[in-house]
Design a protein around this motif. Structure first.
Motif: not given
Length: 289
Positions: A234-241
């Motif tokens: 999810a982080f790699q896909m650009g998800a906001n922390v």
């Protein structure tokens, strides 16, 4: 947040409490904790070499990897000690409130200011955390040590989330975990052996469960890996922390149900209500401006 990212985060949140659930109920919690980390490395290695990735590319993000790895050692030590001394349904919700750490750190260290809504969210988290561990008729803060450990674990998890999110912009999840756990596993074995009871050998303390309860060790490790991998994707896909942290709070009420229904921990209705209040406070924190 896209539908795929939302699915990954919710699925991760549903799996995440199982690790602490197994740690809480195992006769050798240190051994199970180490096993989880070993499984992380095994599964990452299979993924890396099956796909033909260059694992050493992860050294491009060695500062984030160092922060994440050290905080991981600290986090797991706090988790084991808190689960040994207290209830899953009390202390897991507190450990998952890491967005509050990010807000407080930014305020105290970076000089950021926050709105009234943010302060309300922090207040809800503190009230929920206090009421989760408070028993009517007991003295104030009846179990201070596991409460402090849970809050320290929360801080460690907040730092891990920030470091991982930054690292995933440059390397893949499997590469990152493969390299990081080469260093984390021996460090974890050392940390978990510091307070080994007198007369208990290292094998019995850390490795007996691989023979006695291999399925339990495998399920704990594999589900934890899948949960963590989903978040890294999810982080790699650009998800906001912040958005990810908010959605992951669905794991909090689930942990209360596990503790009360399986381990027969007391006051399920009250703890569920306070855990929902705590989760609501975290959600307010991450969406407030």
């Amino acid at each position: 947040m896209s539908g795929l990212i939302l699915f990954l985060v919710v699925a991760s949140a549903a799996l995440h409490p199982l690790r602490e659930f197994y740690i809480k109920g195992d006769a050798t919690p240190e051994g199970l904790t180490l096993a989880v980390n070993i499984w992380f490395w095994i599964l990452a290695a299979v993924h890396v070499f099956a796909v033909g990735m260059d694992p050493w590319a992860a050294f491009e993000v060695w500062p984030m990897m160092t922060v994440s790895g050290l905080c991981l050692l600290f986090y797991y030590w706090c988790i084991v000690e808190a689960m040994r001394a207290g209830d899953l349904s009390i202390y897991y919700p507190i450990t998952r409130s890491s967005p509050m750490f990010v807000v407080v750190f930014s305020f105290l260290v970076l000089g950021e200011t926050y709105s009234a809504a943010m302060l309300v969210g922090i207040a809800l988290v503190l009230i929920g955390a206090f009421m989760l561990q408070y028993a009517p008729g007991a003295r104030l803060l009846s179990e201070p040590r596991p409460l402090i450990l849970a809050f320290l674990a929360m801080c460690g998890h907040g730092a891990i989330s920030l470091a991982d999110a930054a690292a995933m912009q440059k390397v893949g999840p499997a590469q990152f975990m493969f390299v990081m756990y080469i260093f984390v596993i021996p460090g974890m074995a050392f940390v978990l052996s510091i307070n080994r009871p007198a007369g208990r050998g290292l094998y019995r303390h850390l490795f007996i469960g691989w023979r006695r309860t291999p399925v339990r060790f495998a399920v704990a490790g594999i589900t934890a890996y899948v949960s963590y991998y989903m978040i890294l994707i999810a982080f790699q896909m650009g998800a906001n922390v912040a958005a990810v942290s908010a959605v992951r709070q669905v794991s909090i009420p689930f942990s209360v149900l596990l503790g009360c229904l399986i381990y027969k921990e007391a006051r399920m209705t009250a703890r569920l209500a306070w855990s929902i209040l705590l989760a609501l406070g975290v959600a307010v924190i991450v969406v407030a401006k």
